[in-house]
Design a protein around this motif. Structure first.
Motif, PDB file in Angstrom:
ATOM      1  N   VAL A 118      32.951 -44.419 -12.739  1.00 38.76           N
ATOM      2  CA  VAL A 118      31.947 -44.130 -11.713  1.00 38.76           C
ATOM      3  C   VAL A 118      32.590 -43.434 -10.523  1.00 38.76           C
ATOM      4  O   VAL A 118      33.787 -43.582 -10.264  1.00 38.76           O
ATOM      5  N   LYS A 119      31.767 -42.688  -9.839  1.00 40.05           N
ATOM      6  CA  LYS A 119      32.184 -42.034  -8.597  1.00 40.05           C
ATOM      7  C   LYS A 119      31.713 -42.882  -7.428  1.00 40.05           C
ATOM      8  O   LYS A 119      30.578 -43.382  -7.434  1.00 40.05           O
ATOM      9  N   VAL A 120      32.550 -43.055  -6.431  1.00 35.33           N
ATOM     10  CA  VAL A 120      32.179 -43.875  -5.285  1.00 35.33           C
ATOM     11  C   VAL A 120      32.248 -43.056  -4.004  1.00 35.33           C
ATOM     12  O   VAL A 120      32.928 -42.033  -3.945  1.00 35.33           O
ATOM     13  N   ASP A 121      31.545 -43.530  -3.020  1.00 34.59           N
ATOM     14  CA  ASP A 121      31.564 -42.906  -1.696  1.00 34.59           C
ATOM     15  C   ASP A 121      31.548 -44.012  -0.656  1.00 34.59           C
ATOM     16  O   ASP A 121      31.226 -45.166  -0.949  1.00 34.59           O
ATOM     17  N   THR A 122      31.863 -43.668   0.573  1.00 35.80           N
ATOM     18  CA  THR A 122      31.994 -44.658   1.635  1.00 35.80           C
ATOM     19  C   THR A 122      30.746 -44.695   2.512  1.00 35.80           C
ATOM     20  O   THR A 122      30.207 -43.653   2.884  1.00 35.80           O
ATOM     21  N   VAL A 123      30.295 -45.897   2.835  1.00 38.57           N
ATOM     22  CA  VAL A 123      29.180 -46.075   3.772  1.00 38.57           C
ATOM     23  C   VAL A 123      29.675 -45.734   5.176  1.00 38.57           C
ATOM     24  O   VAL A 123      30.712 -46.243   5.617  1.00 38.57           O
ATOM     25  N   THR A 124      28.945 -44.887   5.855  1.00 35.26           N
ATOM     26  CA  THR A 124      29.349 -44.476   7.207  1.00 35.26           C
ATOM     27  C   THR A 124      28.280 -44.846   8.213  1.00 35.26           C
ATOM     28  O   THR A 124      27.110 -45.027   7.865  1.00 35.26           O
ATOM     29  N   ALA A 125      28.689 -44.952   9.469  1.00 36.73           N
ATOM     30  CA  ALA A 125      27.730 -45.192  10.550  1.00 36.73           C
ATOM     31  C   ALA A 125      26.848 -43.959  10.704  1.00 36.73           C
ATOM     32  O   ALA A 125      27.297 -42.828  10.509  1.00 36.73           O
ATOM     33  N   ASN A 126      25.614 -44.177  11.031  1.00 33.47           N
ATOM     34  CA  ASN A 126      24.682 -43.066  11.186  1.00 33.47           C
ATOM     35  C   ASN A 126      25.073 -42.209  12.382  1.00 33.47           C
ATOM     36  O   ASN A 126      25.223 -42.701  13.502  1.00 33.47           O
ATOM     37  N   LYS A 127      25.228 -40.906  12.142  1.00 31.77           N
ATOM     38  CA  LYS A 127      25.602 -39.991  13.215  1.00 31.77           C
ATOM     39  C   LYS A 127      24.434 -39.715  14.155  1.00 31.77           C
ATOM     40  O   LYS A 127      24.626 -39.340  15.302  1.00 31.77           O
ATOM     41  N   ASP A 128      23.241 -39.854  13.623  1.00 32.17           N
ATOM     42  CA  ASP A 128      22.044 -39.562  14.424  1.00 32.17           C
ATOM     43  C   ASP A 128      21.157 -40.789  14.426  1.00 32.17           C
ATOM     44  O   ASP A 128      20.077 -40.807  13.858  1.00 32.17           O
ATOM     45  N   LYS A 129      21.654 -41.847  15.026  1.00 34.82           N
ATOM     46  CA  LYS A 129      20.947 -43.118  14.948  1.00 34.82           C
ATOM     47  C   LYS A 129      20.093 -43.392  16.184  1.00 34.82           C
ATOM     48  O   LYS A 129      19.830 -44.523  16.554  1.00 34.82           O
ATOM     49  N   SER A 130      19.639 -42.340  16.829  1.00 39.68           N
ATOM     50  CA  SER A 130      18.793 -42.538  18.002  1.00 39.68           C
ATOM     51  C   SER A 130      17.362 -42.872  17.640  1.00 39.68           C
ATOM     52  O   SER A 130      16.627 -43.400  18.451  1.00 39.68           O
ATOM     53  N   PHE A 131      16.949 -42.532  16.412  1.00 42.79           N
ATOM     54  CA  PHE A 131      15.563 -42.828  16.044  1.00 42.79           C
ATOM     55  C   PHE A 131      15.411 -42.924  14.528  1.00 42.79           C
ATOM     56  O   PHE A 131      16.255 -42.453  13.761  1.00 42.79           O
ATOM     57  N   ILE A 132      14.329 -43.573  14.130  1.00 43.12           N
ATOM     58  CA  ILE A 132      13.880 -43.591  12.741  1.00 43.12           C
ATOM     59  C   ILE A 132      12.429 -43.156  12.740  1.00 43.12           C
ATOM     60  O   ILE A 132      11.760 -43.176  13.778  1.00 43.12           O
ATOM     61  N   GLN A 133      11.921 -42.752  11.586  1.00 45.08           N
ATOM     62  CA  GLN A 133      10.579 -42.202  11.523  1.00 45.08           C
ATOM     63  C   GLN A 133       9.738 -42.888  10.452  1.00 45.08           C
ATOM     64  O   GLN A 133      10.260 -43.255   9.388  1.00 45.08           O
ATOM     65  N   TYR A 134       8.453 -43.046  10.763  1.00 47.52           N
ATOM     66  CA  TYR A 134       7.497 -43.610   9.822  1.00 47.52           C
ATOM     67  C   TYR A 134       6.178 -42.853   9.945  1.00 47.52           C
ATOM     68  O   TYR A 134       5.798 -42.428  11.041  1.00 47.52           O
ATOM     69  N   PRO A 135       5.460 -42.678   8.842  1.00 43.64           N
ATOM     70  CA  PRO A 135       4.145 -42.034   8.926  1.00 43.64           C
ATOM     71  C   PRO A 135       3.128 -42.959   9.574  1.00 43.64           C
ATOM     72  O   PRO A 135       3.223 -44.182   9.472  1.00 43.64           O
ATOM     73  N   GLY A 136       2.168 -42.368  10.258  1.00 47.69           N
ATOM     74  CA  GLY A 136       1.122 -43.143  10.924  1.00 47.69           C
ATOM     75  C   GLY A 136      -0.209 -42.428  10.858  1.00 47.69           C
ATOM     76  O   GLY A 136      -0.326 -41.327  10.314  1.00 47.69           O
ATOM     77  N   ARG A 137      -1.206 -43.058  11.417  1.00 49.03           N
ATOM     78  CA  ARG A 137      -2.556 -42.493  11.433  1.00 49.03           C
ATOM     79  C   ARG A 137      -3.185 -42.738  12.798  1.00 49.03           C
ATOM     80  O   ARG A 137      -3.025 -43.810  13.383  1.00 49.03           O
ATOM     81  N   VAL A 138      -3.908 -41.738  13.275  1.00 49.39           N
ATOM     82  CA  VAL A 138      -4.595 -41.853  14.557  1.00 49.39           C
ATOM     83  C   VAL A 138      -5.867 -42.665  14.364  1.00 49.39           C
ATOM     84  O   VAL A 138      -6.618 -42.450  13.405  1.00 49.39           O
ATOM     85  N   LYS A 139      -6.097 -43.613  15.255  1.00 47.53           N
ATOM     86  CA  LYS A 139      -7.301 -44.436  15.218  1.00 47.53           C
ATOM     87  C   LYS A 139      -7.977 -44.404  16.579  1.00 47.53           C
ATOM     88  O   LYS A 139      -7.312 -44.263  17.611  1.00 47.53           O
ATOM     89  N   ALA A 140      -9.294 -44.537  16.572  1.00 49.44           N
ATOM     90  CA  ALA A 140     -10.019 -44.591  17.833  1.00 49.44           C
ATOM     91  C   ALA A 140      -9.639 -45.862  18.577  1.00 49.44           C
ATOM     92  O   ALA A 140      -9.414 -46.922  17.977  1.00 49.44           O
ATOM     93  N   ALA A 141      -9.566 -45.755  19.891  1.00 47.51           N
ATOM     94  CA  ALA A 141      -9.234 -46.931  20.698  1.00 47.51           C
ATOM     95  C   ALA A 141     -10.283 -48.018  20.522  1.00 47.51           C
ATOM     96  O   ALA A 141      -9.982 -49.210  20.573  1.00 47.51           O
ATOM     97  N   GLN A 142     -11.532 -47.608  20.309  1.00 47.38           N
ATOM     98  CA  GLN A 142     -12.626 -48.534  20.050  1.00 47.38           C
ATOM     99  C   GLN A 142     -13.391 -48.018  18.842  1.00 47.38           C
ATOM    100  O   GLN A 142     -13.871 -46.894  18.825  1.00 47.38           O
ATOM    101  N   ASP A 143     -13.501 -48.845  17.840  1.00 48.78           N
ATOM    102  CA  ASP A 143     -14.161 -48.469  16.588  1.00 48.78           C
ATOM    103  C   ASP A 143     -14.931 -49.695  16.096  1.00 48.78           C
ATOM    104  O   ASP A 143     -14.336 -50.641  15.565  1.00 48.78           O
ATOM    105  N   ILE A 144     -16.233 -49.690  16.282  1.00 50.63           N
ATOM    106  CA  ILE A 144     -17.023 -50.877  15.981  1.00 50.63           C
ATOM    107  C   ILE A 144     -18.285 -50.515  15.224  1.00 50.63           C
ATOM    108  O   ILE A 144     -18.717 -49.359  15.193  1.00 50.63           O
TER     109      ILE A 144
END
Length: 357
Positions: free
Chosen positions: A33-59
């Motif tokens: 097997v080929k191996v590689d080394t785990v490194t600290a994230n060079k750009d660890k200022s943020f992570i991203q997740y998908p989202g959806r816009v919702k109305a502030a009031q929805d009834i």
């Protein structure tokens, strides 16, 4: 004699084949097997997740009493103001009920006023006085209740916004509490995202948020957190509600739009790491890597949370099971098993021009 020589030759061939087969099996059982080394994230200022816009009031709006819808005054998509009349039930039955109760109320009140006046002058007993007072309270409560029911035949907008959809039409019969109209507020909308547990446990280190939209390239929308659910949903995800910050220079997104939310971490506490994307494998909807244990020359499967890919063939992950500097298998991860003995691919030598060998 010839038969004896033939048998000896056959036995020798079989032994030789068995020996070769055993060596082949032995070589096949230990994979390279080929191996590689785990490194600290060079750009660890943020992570991203998908989202959806919702109305502030929805009834969903409903009448508090049952009846036949007499008229709906607004159409789908109509803009309405707080307190505006939206729909009305046929009030005939409630008006008749109120008229009868009102007549009874005036009758009882007149009699109660007479008894109370007599009691003040000592002209009647305390028992008659109590009956008059209690009777007046009872009919007054019933009278007010029937007045409220007549008022409940009208449906008003609780806030300014837009009518999203009609759920019933005029002349249909509805029960109390059955949604008749759905409405969304016209205020600044919210953004909702779902976090996996690996990111949720670092919620105390979130220091900022912003979101972007494909429809508005190059524009960043600042966000502020409204709240985060303390309990995971059925998919083991935690919901964060974020408020869009008003900015006159940014077009206001509409409810239902998809967005990408960036979460800024306190870098001193984030456990974001970079690994080769080829090191990850999926098993039962979970993501794993294989850590190489030098002492035993075996691999150990450990779970990670995939965050996002990078342009250099690596990915950012979050994991409590990895440490910076760990060796992980970076190729052929789908052909090895947890605890399997492996041997490392020799490093590329200086004479390997072009990395072909």
């Amino acid at each position: 004699m010839r038969r004896v020589h033939f048998l000896l030759s056959t036995i020798s061939c079989l032994c030789l084949l068995a020996s070769c087969s055993g060596n082949a099996t032995k070589q096949k059982s230990i994979q390279t097997v080929k191996v590689d080394t785990v490194t600290a994230n060079k750009d660890k200022s943020f992570i991203q997740y998908p989202g959806r816009v919702k109305a502030a009031q929805d009834i969903s709006l409903a009448f508090r009493v049952s009846g036949v819808i007499q008229r709906i005054y607004v159409k789908d998509g109509a803009k309405v103001k707080a307190g505006q009349l939206l729909a009305e039930l046929d009030p005939s039955d409630y008006q008749v009920q109120l008229d009868a109760t009102e007549a009874k109320y005036h009758e009882v009140k007149a009699e109660a006023d007479r008894v109370i006046a007599l009691y003040k002058d000592g002209g009647t007993t305390p028992n008659n006085y109590d009956k008059a007072v209690y009777g007046l309270k009872q009919i007054t409560a019933l009278y007010q209740h029937h007045k409220d029911e007549l008022q409940y035949t009208k449906l008003y907008a609780p806030f300014s916004g837009f009518i999203q959809k009609h759920l019933f039409e005029a002349h249909e019969t509805v029960g109390a509490g059955m949604p008749v109209l759905s409405m969304v507020g016209s205020g600044i909308p919210e953004v909702e995202i779902n976090l996996p547990a690996a990111a949720y446990i670092h919620k105390d280190h979130f220091i900022g948020f912003h979101c972007t939209f494909d429809l508005y390239p190059g524009k960043k929308y600042p966000l502020k957190m409204i709240g985060i659910t303390p309990k995971a949903n059925a998919n083991q995800l935690y919901t964060i509600r974020l408020q869009l910050v008003a900015d006159k220079d940014l077009p206001l997104p509409s409810p239902g739009m998809n967005t990408m939310v960036s979460i800024y971490y306190d870098e001193g506490n984030a456990r974001l790491m970079q690994i080769p994307s080829s090191a990850m494998c999926r098993v039962d909807k979970k993501t794993y890597v294989f850590v190489y244990l030098a002492e035993s020359k075996t691999v150990c499967r450990r779970e990670v949370e995939f965050i996002r890919p990078l342009s250099d063939g690596k990915s950012i992950v979050v994991s409590e099971n990895l440490e910076v500097g760990d060796l992980i298998v970076s190729g052929g991860v789908n052909h090895i098993e947890d605890g399997e003995t492996v041997k490392l691919l020799p490093p590329v030598t200086d004479t390997n021009i072009g990395g072909l060998l």
